[in-house]
Structure formats: C-alpha cells, structure tokens
Design an enzyme around this catalytic site. Structure first.
Site, PDB file in Angstrom:
ATOM      1  CE  LYS A 128      -1.061  -0.654   4.894  1.00 52.18           C
ATOM      2  NZ  LYS A 128      -0.420  -1.980   4.980  1.00 52.18           N
ATOM      3  CB  THR A 129       4.129   2.237   1.438  1.00 52.87           C
ATOM      4  OG1 THR A 129       3.701   2.023   2.774  1.00 52.87           O
ATOM      5  CG2 THR A 129       5.013   3.461   1.400  1.00 52.87           C
ATOM      6  CD  GLU A 173       0.823   3.189   3.698  1.00 53.58           C
ATOM      7  OE1 GLU A 173       1.655   3.944   3.163  1.00 53.58           O
ATOM      8  OE2 GLU A 173       1.140   2.239   4.424  1.00 53.58           O
TER       9      GLU A 173
END
Ligand code: EPU
Length: 765
Positions: A128-129, A173
């Site tokens: 997700k980063t 995020e």
C-alpha cells in the site's frame, strides 16, 4: 475523555486553527500528520522518547518538539492526537483524560483532515505504501494537485505527507493494523489484498474482513480492487461501483505481455478488452505490475488520459526500503526491503531471484513477538528462494517479549522446513559480519524486516566499497574477504572478525596495499599463522593482511643459504635444510608459526633464537619501499624486534650448517620429542608469558599450583604451565581473564611480574 464525535473534527482540523499536540510524533505515520497540521496552519507541538531526522525536519517547519512525554507540554492543547504505539499509561494521555481534552487516534485525525478533500484511500496488507505513493505521483503529474499521506518517506513526493490547498483530492495510505481504517469515509477506495495479518489485534480473517467491509460501506464512489486476490475479490466484487484490475481476462483493467526485467517491468494495458497502450514501471516484481494497474484504473477513471498516466508511471521512483538498492556493482548487488510478513518475504525473494544473480543471501530481522508467534510456520516456508538466511532477534516495536519466542524460533522453523542454509545470530550488530563473510562474486544480498536491520546492510555496503578497492589492488590472484573470523586463523582458535581480510600473493601487491592503507588512513595489521596471537572478541578493525601463496610460501635452497617467504612454515625451513644436508635449524621443528611471525618476535626453542640463523631479511617499510638488512642493522633482543613492528617482513635468508644426515635427523627427533612430551597438542597460542629472569614462566605457574585453572573454556594446560588451552569455543575474554588471574597470583605470591609473550590485539567484543 471527550469523544471524537463531540468535536467537529473535520472543521477543527481543516477550517480552523488550533493548538494541537501529537504523542509519539517521531513515528513515520505521526510525523506525516504533524506535517499536514503545520501546513494547515495549526500551532503544533509533539513529544516522543527520541527525536529522529523526521522530527528535525518538522522542527524546521515549526513543530515544537520534546524528546520526552511530559503532561505539562500538552496541557494547553485543544486537541491531543496519539499513535497506536503509545501505552495507556503515557502521562500526556492520562492527563488529557483527566482534563477532558479532546483525544483522538492518528487515523481519526487523518480521516478528519481527509474529509476536507475528496478522499482516496489505498488499503491492503502488502504494497500500500508503494501504491499510494504511485497514485499521488500520477495524480500530481496529471495536474490534479493532490494532497497525500503515505507511510514512508518518498523522495519523489518530497515528503511522506503534504497538504496542497489547490487540489480537490487527498490520497492516503490506510493502515489496517489497528482497525482504524473504519474511521475513513472516502470517495474512492483501492483494495490491493486481504489476508491474515496483525493477529495481535484481529481475532481472525473474518474480523479483518469486517473492518474492510465497513470501509467499503463508507466509500461513496468507486471501489477499485485486485481481482486476483481471492478474499479481496469476494468482498469487493459484489459492490455496486466496483472496478477490478488484475491479470485475468475478466478484470476491467488488465495487464498482459508482462516482461519482468531486472528492476523494471513492461506490460500492455487493456480496459474491458480495449488496448490502452504499454506501460513501463521502474519498480521490480509482478506484484508491482498489479499495484501499478490499480493506479492506472484509478487515474484513468478520474479522467487522466492513459498516455499521461503511462508517462508518469515511468517516472515513478521507489519508496525507501522497498527493494531499495544500496550498492550495485558487477560483482555484488545489495538490496534492502521492508518485507516482514511471510507473503511479502516470498514476493521480495522471488523478485530478488529474478534479478538473475548467482545466489540470494538474506538477513532477516523478525518484527514483533506477536507476529512471529502467530505466523511462525508461515515464516518457516517463506525463505525457500533464499540460498542462505541469517536470522537475528526480534524487533519488538513497543511489544513486551513473549516467553519462548525469539529469532531462534524463526531460524528453527526455516530449518525444520528443510532449509539447509539458515543460521541464527542473536547479536544484531554482528549480522552484517555473518552475511558479509559469506559473500562471493555474483551474489545478491538482501536485508528484510521492518525494524532497523537496514542499518546492517548500510554498514556492509560501506565496507564493500572499500573491499572492492582492496580487491582491485591484489588483483585476480589475490583474495579479499570481509569480516573473516580470526578464530579460523589463530592456533588458539579465538578472536572476532577482521574488518578486511586481504591475501596478497606478490610483494608488489603487498607494497601497493601498504601505500593504499596509508593514503586512506586504514589501519594495517599483518598476520601469519596466528600461532602467537590472541585476538580480542571484537576482532580487528582495518585491513588484516595475510601474505600467503606465490613467493610468500616459497622455500629455496642455494648452497648453505635457505631463502624462505614469510608465509612459509618455520618447520618447512628445518626440513628443507635436512633435505640439503644443512643443520642448525632443527629447533624450528618445534615452533608452529610461520617465518614472518618468527622474525617479528625473534621466536625460539631449544635454546636457539630465530635471528641466530638469519643472514639477511627483506622487508617493506611504511611507505611500501623494499629494503634488505642484515641482523646487525636491526635492534634484536629476546622475543622482541622493534624495527619489525613498523615494517613488514617479506622474506628471510637463513644460514644452514653442513651436517651429517643422521645428526640432523637426530636433532629433529629430539626437538619433536621435546615438544611432544613437554607441550600440549590442544589448541593454544604457544607460550603465553616471556620467561622472567629468575624462573621459567611454565615452572612458576606450575609451582603456584595453577595448572588446570580455568575461566570458562580457557584452561591452564596440565602438561605445561605456560600454555593456555582452548577446550572448545573459549572466548578471548575468558583467555584474558585467565592471564590476569595468573599474573595476579605470581605478583602476590612471588612478587614476579609476568609479561605476556603472546601478542594481544583487537577490540573488545
Ligand atoms: N617446567 C615445569 N613445569 C611446567 C613447564 C615447565 O616445571 O609446567 C620446567 C621444565 O621442566 C623446564 C623449565 O620449566 O625445566 C623450562 O621449560 P621448557 O623447557 O618447556 O621451556 P620453556 O622456557 O617453558 C621455551 C620456549 C618455547 C619452546 C621451548 C622448547 C619461551 C617463553 N618458551 O619454553 O617456545 O617451545 O622453550 O625449547 O621462551 C613459544 O615461544 O611459544 C614456545 C612454546
């Protein structure tokens, strides 16, 4: 405590200006919130146990930081925001509750800030980063001026969080680890994957799915989801405005013709059967093709034309600690990755393997006791693609240790799964040494974990740069190794690592090394057979030169002269003499060392001393220049040749005395017999002490009744009192303690100062 619902958080955070305090501000997530609040014009203070470069940066933006949690620093705050890592007993939290200050979690604050914009949340257990950073970057390049909040420092974006008053969108995020994604009410959500993780917080997969479902319920616009992920597809697929992406033909956005290069991928993109074009990403691995596809789906649906999206993606640079290349040469590739969950580890290893290097060597620092315990079996299976694995202890991340759970647990699981190349190194500071000592040309070295293991890879990278230069000096025939355990190179079998172990094969390479070390201010130490050497457990910093092979090992006889390189065994000189009918050298049979060491300390036995047999020696001075000298030109005494402490001997010419073969054989036997009957054959450094004038040291130790005295595995030999033997895995510390004990007893009982003959070097371990 005032509940978040009692204050109008969105208004308070995005339309007004207030006094706000952040508890745990140094963390990567909290520092992002601090940055956003400062940009929004608030008066922000923060506290943490320690500062970081993040807090330094924030202080320049106006943060008032204190490296301590004190209630009085937040007493005037109109809002207190705290990180999930903060304990309930934190004085600021305790005080905020008593004083009824509004108190919210990080994710609530983020959700509040995001509500000032059209929110886009990226969620999932892995990736997700990268994906949120990619999305923020593509929207930015598409001219949308998005604000963003991602979980790591992204050089390309300038920082981990930024509020841009010009744009409508906010890309964030979402962190699912503590259930706080339920606070978000975004316009769009992008779901990458869902699986069992954070079992310290969630009871099971169903509990995780419930939190994701709530987020989807609260999403007003589209749900972008990866159709290849089973759980994600099941939960997101039926949603009314769901848009899928993936590798299968049914996906709305699909990637085909994927060409995975070393660290880039090229692929074709289709939208519901229509080819949009080709995309290139400079982040490695198939999983990142999937992540990029999610961003393509999002950006395209927001109206950015595909060619623009594709160009922006091509410019995207990886986040730090996500397959971050720390060092790259033809011989080595060093990569750091944040992976700490078994799935991430497997994916990262697959990427590493696909880089096409010879072997993949891995160092791993498990993260959190709870995760290690819950996923121990999965960790056991995650390292199949690594050729070697060194596991260190767990990075606690504010958790209290769990009994019976350590890095050893992971190493045992990997081994039980059938991996033959796994070891456990409980000392984090030694990790780079263990891995560095294994490397061979062609290897890829990978550090894995969410804690501070990357620092170990950085140390290795810095030393590798120096090692490569040293390799350039000794050339193909010479050898350079990092962190060579000196226990392997001393007859006592103790001693920590040599930072740089270098084996030159020629005098000119040795001379070049001396010059290089002088120029670069690197300490240089020469070691032969290590027979009279005690290296401390911290090893030797700098360059340890071991001249061996080539001319260094040669022994040549000409007339009654025997020329020997410093790497040759003293014993070889005695036997070369025997073969040529030259005697007078038989005492050398009893010395385990090499010519170099014998010269350096004027070693002796059977009443003889090295320099009594030397005609001339050749040495290199501190500038690498060669000289030849006769003994009369050197200052020589009992077990001491000071001029050879600053110069480096390369060879010596010994003078033999023609003698009858039987006589030589008899004296060799005598020497051998003396050694065999009066000295131990166990691992030792020869005599530890010089003989005092009044009494041989061995006799003294014997008379003092110290034979068989031990410290750990170091013991005074029962055969000869001047020998300390290593009964197996003794440490230098133990040997040194034993030496001190003997010296103290000799001083107390007989008033004799025993001086060590053995050379003691290196750093405390
Ligand atoms: N002795 C005892 N008890 C002992 C050991 C020795 O009473 O436990 C007595 C012996 O009986 C002898 C005297 O002490 O009367 C001297 O002993 P030894 O003949 O073994 O010689 P050393 O002086 O202890 C020297 C070298 C050795 C070398 C031998 C053999 C030194 C410090 N040591 O030992 O060198 O092998 O002679 O010639 O000069 C070395 O340098 O590392 C080394 C082992």
């Amino acid at each position: 405590m005032m509940l978040a619902s009692e204050v109008n958080l969105p208004a308070l955070l995005t339309r007004e200006h207030h006094r706000i305090h952040l508890v745990g501000v140094a963390g990567s997530g909290m520092s992002g919130i601090a940055a956003l609040l400062l940009e929004l014009g608030h008066d922000v203070s923060g506290s943490d146990r320690v500062g970081s470069w993040e807090t330094d940066r924030l202080q320049r933006l106006g943060l008032r930081f204190r490296a301590e949690h004190r209630a009085e620093d937040a007493s005037d705050a109109e809002l207190v925001i705290f990180s999930s890592a903060i304990r309930e007993s934190n004085p600021i939290l305790v005080n905020a509750r008593i004083a009824a200050q509004p108190l919210v979690r990080r994710a609530e604050a983020l959700a509040g800030i995001m509500s000032g914009k059209r929110g886009i949340v990226v969620v999932g257990m892995h990736g997700k980063t990268t994906t949120s950073a990619m999305a923020a970057h593509v929207l930015r390049e598409g001219g949308m001026h998005p604000s963003h909040y991602v979980g790591a420092e992204i050089p390309l974006l300038g920082s981990n969080a930024h509020w841009d008053p010009r744009g409508e969108y906010f890309v964030a995020e979402g962190d699912e680890s503590d259930g706080t994604i339920r606070f978000f009410k975004p316009e769009h959500t992008l779901v990458l994957n869902i699986e069992e993780e954070h079992l310290d917080f969630y009871a099971d997969l169903a509990a995780i799915e419930a939190v994701f479902s709530q987020l989807l319920d609260q999403t007003s616009g589209s749900v972008f989801y990866c159709a290849d992920d089973r759980h994600t597809a099941r939960i997101c697929g039926p949603r009314p405005r769901a848009i899928s992406f993936g590798f299968s033909a049914e996906s709305d956005y699909r990637a085909t013709d994927i060409d995975l290069k070393d660290f880039a991928s090229v692929f074709s993109v289709f939208r519901r059967g229509e080819r949009l074009g080709e995309a290139v990403i400079n982040v490695p691995g198939r999983h990142n093709v999937s992540n990029a596809l999610g961003v393509i789906a999002l950006a395209t649906e927001l109206g950015i034309p595909f060619p623009k999206v594709a160009t922006s993606l091509g410019h995207f640079q990886h986040a730090r600690r996500r397959f971050e290349i720390k060092y790259q040469s033809e011989r080595f590739l060093l990569v750091d990755d944040y992976a700490h969950h078994p799935t991430e580890i497997s994916a990262t290893l697959a990427t590493a393997k696909s880089a096409g290097r010879n072997r993949v060597l891995t160092m791993f620092q498990p993260h959190r006791f709870s995760r290690t315990k819950a996923l121990r079996r999965e960790f056991g299976r995650a390292f199949d693609q690594a050729d070697r694995v060194v596991v260190t202890d767990i990075y606690a991340a504010s958790e209290t240790p769990l009994a019976g759970i350590s890095g050893q647990t992971v190493a045992d699981e990997i081994s039980a799964h059938g991996h033959l190349g796994v070891t456990y190194q409980p000392r984090l500071d030694r990790l780079h040494c263990d891995v560095g000592n294994m490397i061979a040309s062609g290897d890829l070295i990978l550090s894995l974990g969410a804690g501070n293991i990357h620092e170990q890879l950085s140390l290795l990278a810095a030393d590798l740069v120096i090692a490569e230069r040293l390799k350039g000096i000794v050339g193909e025939e010479g050898d350079v190794r990092l962190y060579e355990p000196l226990a392997k190179h001393t007859t006592l079998r103790v001693g920590g690592p040599a930072q740089f172990w270098v084996e030159p094969r020629t005098e000119s390479a040795f001379a070049d090394l001396i010059r290089h070390c002088r120029r670069e201010n690197l300490a240089l130490f020469v070691i032969g057979r290590g027979s009279n050497l005690l290296v401390r457990d911290g090893g030797i910093r700098g360059v340890v030169v071991h001249p061996c092979g080539g001319d260094f090992d040669k022994v040549e006889v000409s007339g009654d002269e025997i020329t020997a390189g410093v790497g040759a065994k003293l014993k070889q000189v005695a036997y070369a003499g025997k073969a040529a009918g030259l005697g007078g050298l038989e005492w050398m049979e009893g010395i385990p060392g090499a010519v170099g060491g014998a010269l350096r300390m004027n070693a002796g036995a059977m009443g003889a001393q090295t320099f009594e047999n030397v005609l001339r020696i050749r040495y290199l001075d501190e500038e690498g220049n060669a000289h030849t000298r006769i003994p009369a030109e050197l200052d020589i005494s009992y077990r001491h040749v000071p001029s050879l402490e600053r110069n480096y001997a390369v060879s010596a010419v010994f003078k033999g005395r023609p003698a009858a073969a039987e006589e030589i054989a008899r004296r060799l036997d005598e020497s051998q017999e003396k050694r065999r009957t009066t000295q131990p054959s166990a691992k030792s450094a020869g005599c530890i002490f010089k003989n005092p004038k009044s009494i041989p040291a061995g006799k003294l130790v014997d008379e003092l009744g110290l034979k068989n005295t031990r410290v750990g595995n170091a013991r005074v030999s029962e055969i000869h009192g001047n020998f300390i033997v290593n009964d197996g895995n003794a440490s230098a510390t133990e040997v040194l303690e034993l030496i001190a004990k003997i010296q103290e007893t000799a001083r107390k009982e007989r008033g004799i100062e025993l001086e060590t003959e053995v050379q003691i070097v290196g750093e405390e371990g």
